[in-house]
Design an enzyme around this catalytic site. Sequence first.
Site: not given
Length: 542
Positions: A292, A326
């Site tokens: 990720e 993020c």
Amino acid sequence: MSGIPNIPPPKNEPVLGYLPGSPERAALKSMLSRVGSETIEIPIVIGGREIRTGRTEPVTSPHCHQRVLARVHQADRGQIGQAVDAALEAQREWAHWRFEDRAAVFLKAAELLATSRRQLINAATMHGQSKTAFQAEIDAACELIDFLRFNVHYAERIYREQPESSAGIWNRLDHRPLEGFVYAVTPFNFTAIGGNIAAAPALMGNVVVWKPAPTAALSNWYVFKLLQEAGLPPGVINFVSGDPIEVSDVLLSHRMLAGIHFTGSTAVFQKLWQQTAGNLSRYAGYPRIVGETGGKDFVVAHASADVDGVVTALIRGAFEYQGQKCSAASRGYIPDTIWPEVRERLVAAIGEIQVGDVADFRNFMGAVIDRKSFEKIRGYVDHAKQAPGVKLVAGGSADDSVGWFVQPTVFEVEDPAYRLLCEEIFGPVLGVHVYPAGRWRETLELVNRTGPYALTGAVWAQDRAALVDADRALRNAAGNYYVNDKPTGAVVGQQPFGGARASGTNDKAGSILNLLRWVSPRTIKETLAPPHDWRYPYMSEQ
């Protein structure tokens, strides 16, 4: 002992409020005082053995960068190789433990974190990563507890997945751990992610070499100690700090690399993938790569949107934890019909936001993680102040005299291709593009094609037809898609997290999908009454 284990059904850990006068507030304040007043040594741990190399790097508090919280011992190439050897040796036993025995380790860790270790790991996260009490609570406590408990539940579901059998045949699946070790590379911004990246493969019988982010080493160390306290055998997870290039060179060149579990920057992940591809012929198997990475996450509002809701989503989505998520909202698309009202309320709200030491619970924001991040963010802000077609709406200042403080900042951006709307900044900076309200569908296409990422996004509208349009246009623009909400705050067991395009492999941390990557199924067919004649019945006549 024989029996089918009765795994406790998981429930999301309640978030403590830390209200004035509450016992959890008093306990956290006390722990903050303790953690902030000491400097500990963090060794590397190989096969359960603590090693102090004498080569150390400091962990400092971002909001008070003169405060040294820890000194982290650094491994050399030989010790990195020893960590692999210790992991492979531990796998001889760990891979063959019964599931309920492995599960008990992680369930116990969750219970310890929910009770006696909660405020220690929260305080370490607050001091070391500059998270507020609330941000630390939902991350270092609740999310990590949820990962540990829900992963056990998901693992049980995987093991129960078995094939059909025909008459005289018994078919079954052996959900084996991977053959080799998993390289766990973890980020600074979420303590829970650090713990989960190492723990999830281990739960499935794998062994791990864990390289924590240097700036999160304090909280990650206490998570590692938590797993040890819960009964994790030596060598199953090895805690190794060191030069990131050197660590990766050693681990990615090893024949028994079985997987990479990663959260971090897109550039680093791509480099690891390329390096792995270059070594492919030397591996015993094809390594699993789960990552990720970055995001350039959007909030797009329709003319029918709830203005107060949009403003709250932008404030919380863009500025909680200094925008260092993020999933943080970093680009907004607001129609010209509601922009004046949105702008007015954004400016008023930002004027009330307090930024400072997270030990002062009145502060909504702390500091960004380090000087490198501070300089990068300040560079974006300074460039935007001079750029044509860009207007400073709020904030725009930064101060590094005591800590790495950046004020929450909003720019109105005329050109939708300007860098503030395309590049990941990873700080409290929001770019807003104001579009003509009548160009809704065109704006959705603009949102979809801007930038390489596809992690999170939020759409705001009261008009259901507008939401239908958005769902179709933005289906591939975000792996986590929010309707009338902020684009942050995924909860384990409720919103499995991950994105595609340049945002990662979308293996959905916090779900069964992630754990499936850490097993290698073996099909077993047992014939209960084997045939003794090679001839088939159809052969009896010419």
